[in-house]
Every structure is written in C-alpha cells, then in structure tokens.
Design a protein around this motif. Structure first.
Motif, PDB file in Angstrom:
ATOM      1  N   THR A  82       5.146  11.178  44.990  1.00 39.97           N
ATOM      2  CA  THR A  82       5.362  12.219  45.994  1.00 39.97           C
ATOM      3  C   THR A  82       4.220  12.323  46.993  1.00 39.97           C
ATOM      4  N   HIS A  83       3.045  11.776  46.652  1.00 35.58           N
ATOM      5  CA  HIS A  83       1.898  11.853  47.564  1.00 35.58           C
ATOM      6  C   HIS A  83       1.081  10.569  47.493  1.00 35.58           C
ATOM      7  N   GLN A  84       0.310  10.325  48.556  1.00 40.25           N
ATOM      8  CA  GLN A  84      -0.649   9.206  48.572  1.00 40.25           C
ATOM      9  C   GLN A  84      -1.914   9.668  49.254  1.00 40.25           C
ATOM     10  N   VAL A  85      -3.063   9.330  48.679  1.00 39.34           N
ATOM     11  CA  VAL A  85      -4.344   9.672  49.325  1.00 39.34           C
ATOM     12  C   VAL A  85      -5.298   8.497  49.182  1.00 39.34           C
ATOM     13  N   PRO A  86      -6.266   8.362  50.099  1.00 44.19           N
ATOM     14  CA  PRO A  86      -7.325   7.371  49.885  1.00 44.19           C
ATOM     15  C   PRO A  86      -8.284   7.883  48.810  1.00 44.19           C
ATOM     16  N   PHE A  87      -9.028   6.972  48.192  1.00 43.49           N
ATOM     17  CA  PHE A  87      -9.925   7.318  47.088  1.00 43.49           C
ATOM     18  C   PHE A  87     -10.934   8.399  47.479  1.00 43.49           C
ATOM     19  N   SER A  88     -11.344   8.399  48.746  1.00 38.30           N
ATOM     20  CA  SER A  88     -12.317   9.409  49.194  1.00 38.30           C
ATOM     21  C   SER A  88     -11.756  10.829  49.114  1.00 38.30           C
ATOM     22  N   GLU A  89     -10.411  10.936  49.036  1.00 36.09           N
ATOM     23  CA  GLU A  89      -9.776  12.264  48.973  1.00 36.09           C
ATOM     24  C   GLU A  89      -9.119  12.516  47.614  1.00 36.09           C
ATOM     25  N   ILE A  90      -9.698  11.921  46.560  1.00 39.51           N
ATOM     26  CA  ILE A  90      -9.106  12.038  45.221  1.00 39.51           C
ATOM     27  C   ILE A  90      -8.960  13.500  44.792  1.00 39.51           C
ATOM     28  N   ASN A  91      -9.838  14.380  45.290  1.00 44.92           N
ATOM     29  CA  ASN A  91      -9.733  15.789  44.883  1.00 44.92           C
ATOM     30  C   ASN A  91      -8.400  16.399  45.308  1.00 44.92           C
ATOM     31  N   LYS A  92      -7.808  15.871  46.390  1.00 40.81           N
ATOM     32  CA  LYS A  92      -6.482  16.371  46.805  1.00 40.81           C
ATOM     33  C   LYS A  92      -5.447  16.103  45.721  1.00 40.81           C
ATOM     34  N   ALA A  93      -5.583  14.950  45.060  1.00 39.22           N
ATOM     35  CA  ALA A  93      -4.626  14.620  43.992  1.00 39.22           C
ATOM     36  C   ALA A  93      -4.710  15.656  42.874  1.00 39.22           C
ATOM     37  N   PHE A  94      -5.943  16.073  42.552  1.00 37.83           N
ATOM     38  CA  PHE A  94      -6.121  17.117  41.527  1.00 37.83           C
ATOM     39  C   PHE A  94      -5.499  18.428  42.000  1.00 37.83           C
ATOM     40  N   ASP A  95      -5.677  18.757  43.285  1.00 41.48           N
ATOM     41  CA  ASP A  95      -5.095  19.993  43.818  1.00 41.48           C
ATOM     42  C   ASP A  95      -3.575  19.985  43.684  1.00 41.48           C
ATOM     43  N   TYR A  96      -2.951  18.853  44.050  1.00 43.60           N
ATOM     44  CA  TYR A  96      -1.479  18.768  43.961  1.00 43.60           C
ATOM     45  C   TYR A  96      -1.024  19.001  42.530  1.00 43.60           C
ATOM     46  N   MET A  97      -1.732  18.382  41.569  1.00 46.06           N
ATOM     47  CA  MET A  97      -1.295  18.513  40.177  1.00 46.06           C
ATOM     48  C   MET A  97      -1.542  19.928  39.653  1.00 46.06           C
ATOM     49  N   LEU A  98      -2.703  20.503  39.969  1.00 49.80           N
ATOM     50  CA  LEU A  98      -3.013  21.840  39.474  1.00 49.80           C
ATOM     51  C   LEU A  98      -2.069  22.888  40.044  1.00 49.80           C
ATOM     52  N   LYS A  99      -1.559  22.646  41.261  1.00 49.40           N
ATOM     53  CA  LYS A  99      -0.611  23.599  41.864  1.00 49.40           C
ATOM     54  C   LYS A  99       0.830  23.278  41.490  1.00 49.40           C
ATOM     55  N   GLY A 100       1.035  22.192  40.736  1.00 48.36           N
ATOM     56  CA  GLY A 100       2.399  21.813  40.362  1.00 48.36           C
ATOM     57  C   GLY A 100       3.203  21.276  41.527  1.00 48.36           C
ATOM     58  N   GLU A 101       2.516  20.750  42.536  1.00 46.70           N
ATOM     59  CA  GLU A 101       3.218  20.192  43.700  1.00 46.70           C
ATOM     60  C   GLU A 101       3.398  18.697  43.482  1.00 46.70           C
ATOM     61  N   GLY A 102       4.642  18.248  43.469  1.00 47.88           N
ATOM     62  CA  GLY A 102       4.879  16.819  43.370  1.00 47.88           C
ATOM     63  C   GLY A 102       4.745  16.300  41.951  1.00 47.88           C
ATOM     64  N   LEU A 103       4.954  14.994  41.803  1.00 50.93           N
ATOM     65  CA  LEU A 103       4.948  14.370  40.484  1.00 50.93           C
ATOM     66  C   LEU A 103       3.761  13.439  40.319  1.00 50.93           C
ATOM     67  N   ARG A 104       3.715  12.399  41.136  1.00 55.06           N
ATOM     68  CA  ARG A 104       2.617  11.447  41.054  1.00 55.06           C
ATOM     69  C   ARG A 104       1.993  11.252  42.428  1.00 55.06           C
ATOM     70  N   CYS A 105       0.671  11.262  42.456  1.00 55.36           N
ATOM     71  CA  CYS A 105      -0.078  11.001  43.682  1.00 55.36           C
ATOM     72  C   CYS A 105      -0.781   9.653  43.516  1.00 55.36           C
ATOM     73  N   ILE A 106      -0.451   8.709  44.389  1.00 55.57           N
ATOM     74  CA  ILE A 106      -1.087   7.390  44.349  1.00 55.57           C
ATOM     75  C   ILE A 106      -2.406   7.464  45.117  1.00 55.57           C
ATOM     76  N   ILE A 107      -3.454   6.925  44.485  1.00 56.59           N
ATOM     77  CA  ILE A 107      -4.793   6.935  45.099  1.00 56.59           C
ATOM     78  C   ILE A 107      -5.134   5.484  45.463  1.00 56.59           C
ATOM     79  N   ARG A 108      -5.297   5.253  46.762  1.00 56.37           N
ATOM     80  CA  ARG A 108      -5.633   3.905  47.264  1.00 56.37           C
ATOM     81  C   ARG A 108      -7.131   3.687  47.156  1.00 56.37           C
ATOM     82  N   MET A 109      -7.546   2.635  46.461  1.00 59.03           N
ATOM     83  CA  MET A 109      -8.988   2.406  46.298  1.00 59.03           C
ATOM     84  C   MET A 109      -9.633   1.939  47.596  1.00 59.03           C
ATOM     85  N   GLU A 110      -8.908   1.152  48.368  1.00 52.89           N
ATOM     86  CA  GLU A 110      -9.482   0.667  49.626  1.00 52.89           C
ATOM     87  C   GLU A 110      -9.088   1.603  50.746  1.00 52.89           C
ATOM     88  N   GLU A 111     -10.083   2.016  51.519  1.00 50.68           N
ATOM     89  CA  GLU A 111      -9.828   3.015  52.564  1.00 50.68           C
ATOM     90  C   GLU A 111      -8.986   2.422  53.680  1.00 50.68           C
TER      91      GLU A 111
END
Length: 345
Positions: free
Chosen positions: A316-345
């Motif tokens: 449901t979401h994608q973020v670059p590795f530098s914004e990994i904290n957004k992935a935690f925010d999505y999960m803690l708020k129950g928004e979406g299912l899986r957030c893919i984190i791209r290692m290369e910016e």
C-alpha cells in the motif's frame, strides 16, 4: 556457511515494530531490525555451494539446514539449527556479529537484519528465487504473505466449497483469506475489531465481516449461527488468546479444523472444554505456514509469476530508506498493509 547480501528492498512487518517497542522480550541494543526483504547475493563464504554472486534471493527469518530430523520430515519446518531465535544477535559459526560501529558490535535480528544496505545471513536462511521476479513485489513473500497463505493451504486445507473464518485482517490474515480464495472456499468470514478493514478485505476474497464489538454474545456463537453449526476451517492471525479460543470454538463438530498463527503473550493460557475436542474438532498450530524456506519458497514466488497469487494488493505504500520512519508511522496508525522500503535512493 554465510552469505553476504545486498538488500534492494525491504518491508516493515509488525514483528519488527513489536521488538522495536521492546515489549516483553530481552531487548538487545544496538540492533539492526528488518526481516522481510529481497536482494542479490554479493559474496559467499566457505562451504556455500548452492548460491553464487548475482543470485536473486529472499532472506528468511527461519531456516532449513536440510540435515536435522525436522528438515528431513515431510511434516515439519522447525529446523533444529536455524528455527527462529529472537534472542540471538550473533552468527552461529563464531558467536560474533558481522556489524560494528567504531569497533563495537551491532547485533543481528532474526538472522536477517535487512534494514541495512548489506547484511550477512546463514545460507540456510536464504531462498534462491527466479531472477525475473520483481524484488520490490516478491519481498513480501519472505514473511507475512507466506505465513498466512501457508497456514490456509498447507495446514487448514479447506476443501473446495467450504466455509472459512479468518480472525484478524492484517497482512497475515488477508493472505490466509487469499489462500482460502485460491482453494475455492465458498464463504470467507473475516473477523476484526476495525470496521475500516472490511472494504479492503473484499479484494482478498472475504465475503462477510463480523465485528465482535457489534454483538452481545461470544463471536464463536455468532459464527455458529451464521453457518449452521460452525465453519469448516478457521485461521487465527491476531495473537490474542481470546480470539484463539473463539477461532477453535467456532469450527463445526465432526470435521472442523482451527489453525493458530498469531503469537500470544508469553503468559497467555488457552482454555476450552475438552468436549470441544472430543466432539471431533481439531486444533493445530503452524509456523511460517509450514513452508521450508529453501525448498518451498521459490515455488510460492512462481505462483506469483503465474498470476495465481497476487501480491501487489498487499503493498500500500513505498518510501526510500531515508524515510523509513514513515513506514513505522503507517503501521502504528493502522494505515495500509505493507510499506516497501527502497534501499537505493
């Protein structure tokens, strides 16, 4: 027996959050989290014969040594050497970490530690997959999707046309629903306390929704009334012990099978009347969907390649590795299912 991997994509699973919050375990610090990922073999250590640099792989939080009694058994995937160990933060060969900062060790997590551009993993925890499979999609197969899918298709095994209940409609529960859909279940009843999840769940084959908060009697009684005596199969994906009891007690006598997937609090106790078992209900547990990582996971990726299994709808979401904290925010708020984190910016 070690492999160095270049991680290209990793995603956030609730287990990472649970250990990051340090609830009820022995916290190790500092530690690199992450265990649901896809990458490429960068180099291999001595003794590694079935992987070479350039191979596309999924690192997996549990392993398969191929030599112990569990690995040789057709029924088990609970490898003696490499099964999940949440306390161990070092490699097996020498009891040391492969990460450090200023000469001090940084500990490993679940033998994978994928929130890192490079990681070192035991060869038994690495599944070699089809190089044509898009790693930014199939990385989710390395944990949550396989856990739920396998619990349904390998353990519950619903017959075609059967009725199924799934407790907990997060990524694992929805992959269990997906497994029931693939198996040809006629009714898939989703049970969750969050009414916002029902619309999403329809995409995964869920046909009806029960919110225990809407009823003044136990949810197992509600389900028994809806299904003329109970469902044929149930899969519990929350880890809440009351939900586990409901999942068991809502299956039909004579042939019903309940499968427990969620991990409970270490002090939780499962209570039910023995007559529920004597009346020919079956209670089972499963770990990683009964898949053996090296032997079985490549074929789950092929199911995706053959369009039998859809994984895009879990992402449901994608973020670059530098914004990994957004992935935690999505999960803690129950928004979406899986957030893919791209290692290369």
């Amino acid at each position: 027996m070690e492999v160095r991997l270049k991680i290209l994509y990793t995603s956030l699973c609730h287990t990472d959050v649970y250990f990051w919050e340090a609830k009820g375990q022995n916290p190790l610090f500092p530690r690199i989290y992450g265990h649901e990922a896809g990458g490429i073999v960068e180099s291999v250590g001595e003794g590694v014969t079935d992987l070479e640099p350039g191979d596309h792989v999924l690192p997996i939080f549990t392993g398969e040594c191929k030599e112990c009694a569990h690995c040789k058994s057709e029924e088990s995937n609970m490898c003696d050497l490499l099964r999940i160990n949440t306390d161990r933060g070092v490699m097996l060969s020498d009891g040391k970490s492969r990460f450090s900062i200023k000469g001090q060790p940084i500990y490993h997590f679940l033998g994978t530690s994928t929130f890192s551009e490079y990681t070192v993993v035991h060869v038994g925890c690495v599944a070699k997959i089809n190089p044509l499979a898009p790693l930014d999609k199939v990385c989710v197969i390395s944990c949550g999707i396989s856990t739920g899918l396998g619990a349904m298709v390998n353990v519950a095994k619903p017959p075609k046309g059967s009725t199924v209940a799934v407790f907990g409609l997060g990524a694992v529960g929805l992959s269990a629903a997906e497994g029931a859909r693939i198996a040809g279940a006629s009714r898939i009843i989703g049970v969750d306390l969050n009414p916002n999840r029902f619309q999403e769940a329809k995409k995964f084959g869920v046909t009806e929704f029960v919110n225990p908060k809407d009823h003044n009697k136990p949810v197992q009684e509600v389900i028994a009334e809806m299904t003329n005596g109970g469902v044929d199969r149930s899969v519990e994906c929350t880890g809440n012990v009351d939900a586990m009891i409901s999942a068991f007690e809502c299956v039909h006598d004579g042939w019903g099978v309940a499968v427990l997937v969620g991990v409970p609090h270490k002090d939780a106790v499962f209570k039910t009347h023995p007559i529920n078992l004597l009346n020919e209900r079956t209670l089972k547990g499963t770990f990683f969907g009964n898949y053996k990582p090296r032997s079985d996971i490549p074929s789950v990726v092929e199911k995706y390649m053959n369009k039998e299994l859809e994984v895009e709808k879990f992402i449901t979401h994608q973020v670059p590795f530098s914004e990994i904290n957004k992935a935690f925010d999505y999960m803690l708020k129950g928004e979406g299912l899986r957030c893919i984190i791209r290692m290369e910016e």
